[in-house]
Design a protein around this motif. Structure first.
Motif, mmCIF file in Angstrom:
data_model
loop_
_atom_site.group_PDB
_atom_site.id
_atom_site.type_symbol
_atom_site.label_atom_id
_atom_site.label_comp_id
_atom_site.label_asym_id
_atom_site.label_seq_id
_atom_site.Cartn_x
_atom_site.Cartn_y
_atom_site.Cartn_z
ATOM 1 N N THR A 171 -10.620 -3.724 3.393
ATOM 2 C CA THR A 171 -9.687 -3.853 2.287
ATOM 3 C C THR A 171 -9.037 -5.227 2.366
ATOM 4 O O THR A 171 -9.204 -5.955 3.354
ATOM 5 C CB THR A 171 -8.585 -2.779 2.353
ATOM 6 N N LEU A 224 0.852 -1.187 0.000
ATOM 7 C CA LEU A 224 0.000 0.000 0.000
ATOM 8 C C LEU A 224 0.889 1.239 0.000
ATOM 9 O O LEU A 224 1.869 1.306 0.737
ATOM 10 C CB LEU A 224 -0.895 0.004 1.250
ATOM 11 N N THR A 250 -2.182 -0.587 -5.126
ATOM 12 C CA THR A 250 -3.079 -0.225 -4.031
ATOM 13 C C THR A 250 -2.526 1.035 -3.366
ATOM 14 O O THR A 250 -1.360 1.060 -2.954
ATOM 15 C CB THR A 250 -3.190 -1.369 -3.014
ATOM 16 N N GLU A 286 -7.719 0.008 -4.728
ATOM 17 C CA GLU A 286 -7.222 -1.350 -4.501
ATOM 18 C C GLU A 286 -7.024 -2.045 -5.842
ATOM 19 O O GLU A 286 -7.981 -2.187 -6.615
ATOM 20 C CB GLU A 286 -8.197 -2.133 -3.629
#
Length: 252
Positions: free
Chosen positions: A104, A12, A47, A68
């Protein structure tokens, strides 16, 4: 940055507030607003949390979108606009109306954009809605002298009392008289800093986040748990936001 983060093995990438447009939009003549779909393209399949100037019909928002695997998953619109000089965000944006945690592939999260994080009720509501990670994109500058020393204390307080991870990502550099000091950092549920960026210097910083630590800490000291009153609290918050918006519009 996305390409470099992907090459470094990141799951991320979190960017600052209004990353795609810049912050001082009142002094910008070009169009900076875009749709969530357009902003998501900038993640290049990664993401990421991306701050952007959102266009929704004739309305404009200071938003952050969780993308995402390249697709929009969740958009948070800043609730508490900095409507005072020299920021005057209320002239540029509509305030958001809701704040919810969201699921998520990496865990349940919530987003608080800069001044949202200075409203303690929002962080508490987010965690009682199940958030294990609070993402806080910001454009904090030296325009408020207290901001830089306050942020680390605020983030550590949230992490410890709400027993969660807090990811604070602040801009660096200069724009239209604002100097952004950086200092992004990640704090674990014990209040320990696990990664930190330098001040006044652009950097890509990696942090390892283990959500098992959240459950472990909440078992050791059960300050956070399921609250059956959450829906009532959320409803009251929405009513308050709507009332504030109505009052502001009438006064202008």
């Amino acid at each position: 940055m996305v390409s470099e983060a992907r090459a470094g093995g990141a799951d991320l990438v979190v960017f600052p507030e209004l990353q795609l447009s810049g912050y001082a939009l009142g002094r910008t003549e070009r169009e900076t607003a875009c749709s969530p779909a357009e902003a998501a393209e900038r993640a290049d399949g990664m993401t990421a949390l991306i701050g952007f100037h959102e266009s929704d019909g004739d309305r404009r928002y200071n938003s952050a979108m969780y993308v995402e695997d390249g697709l929009p998953l969740h958009v948070h619109r800043k609730l508490y606009l900095a409507g005072y000089a020299p920021f005057e965000e209320d002239r540029l944006f509509e305030p958001g109306q809701t704040m919810r945690a969201f699921d998520t592939a990496l865990g349940r999260m919530a987003v608080l954009i800069c001044n949202d994080a200075w409203q303690p009720v929002l962080a508490s509501l987010a965690v009682h809605d199940g958030a294990e990670i609070l993402l806080m994109p910001s454009c904090s500058s030296d325009a408020v002298t207290e901001a830089e020393p306050y942020w680390p204390e605020l983030i550590r307080f949230y992490a410890r009392i709400l027993e969660c991870y807090v990811v604070f990502v602040n801009r660096v550099g200069n724009e239209a008289g604002f100097t952004y000091w950086g200092g992004s950092h990640v704090v674990d549920p014990w209040g320990e800093v696990v990664a930190e960026a330098p001040r006044h210097q652009e950097a890509l910083v990696y942090a390892d986040v283990d959500l098992g630590h959240v459950g472990r800490r909440r078992s050791e000291l059960p300050l956070v748990g399921g609250d059956p009153r959450f829906e009532l609290l959320q409803t009251e918050l929405t009513r308050l936001a709507a009332a504030t918006t109505t009052t502001t519009r009438r006064s202008t």
